[in-house]
Design an enzyme around this catalytic site. Structure first.
Site, PDB file in Angstrom:
ATOM      1  CB  SER A 105      -0.960  -0.077   1.199  1.00  0.00           C
ATOM      2  OG  SER A 105      -1.934   0.911   1.133  1.00  0.00           O
ATOM      3  CG  ASP A 155      -7.411  -1.952  -3.645  1.00  0.00           C
ATOM      4  OD1 ASP A 155      -8.010  -1.101  -2.959  1.00  0.00           O
ATOM      5  OD2 ASP A 155      -6.185  -2.142  -3.580  1.00  0.00           O
ATOM      6  CG  HIS A 186      -6.038  -1.594   0.011  1.00  0.00           C
ATOM      7  ND1 HIS A 186      -5.523  -1.095  -1.171  1.00  0.00           N
ATOM      8  CD2 HIS A 186      -5.245  -1.099   0.999  1.00  0.00           C
ATOM      9  CE1 HIS A 186      -4.473  -0.332  -0.897  1.00  0.00           C
ATOM     10  NE2 HIS A 186      -4.282  -0.307   0.411  1.00  0.00           N
TER      11      HIS A 186
HETATM   12  C1  MLT Z   1      -1.418   5.936  -0.116  1.00  0.00           C
HETATM   13  O1  MLT Z   1      -1.806   6.896   0.511  1.00  0.00           O
HETATM   14  O2  MLT Z   1      -0.240   5.665  -0.325  1.00  0.00           O
HETATM   15  C2  MLT Z   1      -2.495   5.052  -0.651  1.00  0.00           C
HETATM   16  O3  MLT Z   1      -3.709   5.721  -0.633  1.00  0.00           O
HETATM   17  C3  MLT Z   1      -2.568   3.776   0.077  1.00  0.00           C
HETATM   18  C4  MLT Z   1      -2.786   3.967   1.544  1.00  0.00           C
HETATM   19  O4  MLT Z   1      -1.837   4.161   2.259  1.00  0.00           O
HETATM   20  O5  MLT Z   1      -3.931   3.896   2.005  1.00  0.00           O
END
Ligand code: MLT
Length: 203
Positions: A105, A155, A186
């Site tokens: 992520s 996701d 996700h």
């Molecule tokens: C981010 O902010 O890098 C993406 O939205 C993924 C997350 O951290 O939720």
């Protein structure tokens, strides 16, 4: 030894000749999160696991965002450089080869940013639930770098065309990209771990 520039955990290699892993957690995680996953997918590798320095409502991250999925790109660039500098320091301190990033992520997104901004930092990357970190990335040569991208078909945070765009950007820069879309959301699934483990076995 002088303290390094990120709070981190380091686990020495258990067997020689495996590239070290740079573990990069998701929003709200820390340096402990991905240690078990790292041990599972690359059992003998050295593990280097920094904690993101940006706090969003108390939750560690690797760069600032303006909203979910909307990034502060100046901060992305500055933080990717700062993290790349930490990796260089840690390689010297611990005597490590260039690592392969294993990012989830937000951690996958900073790994993708480092790949394009400081390609010498990483030998390759596993990007779990990644999206495009920079809308207008600089031209980079990623020839010889292997990248595994695992995305989730369900996701809710990452539109399918966004992860495909990242795969195409990296491929266009010369990386050898394997992008698989899993029947997942996700969060990470068992399949993520087993596909990552297989990818490491075939490196
Ligand atoms: C981010 O902010 O890098 C993406 O939205 C993924 C997350 O951290 O939720």
């Amino acid at each position: 030894m002088r303290p390094l520039s990120f709070t981190h955990r380091y686990e020495p290699a258990l067997t020689p000749d495996q590239p070290p892993l740079l573990l990069l957690h998701g929003t709200g995680g820390d340096e402990n999160d991905l240690i078990p996953a790292g041990r599972m997918v690359a059992s003998g590798a050295a593990l280097l696991s920094p904690r993101g320095k940006v706090l969003e409502n108390g939750m560690p991250r690797f760069f600032r965002r303006l909203a979910e999925g909307v990034f502060d790109e100046e901060d992305v660039k500055a933080r990717a450089n700062e993290l790349a500098d930490f990796v260089a320091e840690a390689r010297e301190a611990y005597g490590l080869a260039a690592p392969i990033a294993l990012g989830f992520s937000n951690g996958a997104n900073i790994a993708a940013a480092m790949l394009v901004l400081r390609p010498e930092t990483l030998a390759g990357a596993v990007l779990l639930r990644a999206m495009v970190p920079l809308s207008d990335p600089p031209r980079t040569d990623l020839t010889g770098k292997q990248v595994l991208m695992l995305s989730g078909a369900m996701d809710p945070l990452i539109p399918a065309d966004n992860s495909s765009r990242l795969a195409a950007q990296l491929q266009g820069a010369g990386a050898e990209v394997k992008h698989t879309i899993l029947p997942a959301g996700h969060g990470l699934s068992q399949q993520d771990l087993s596909l990552t483990q297989n990818w490491f076995l075939n490196l």
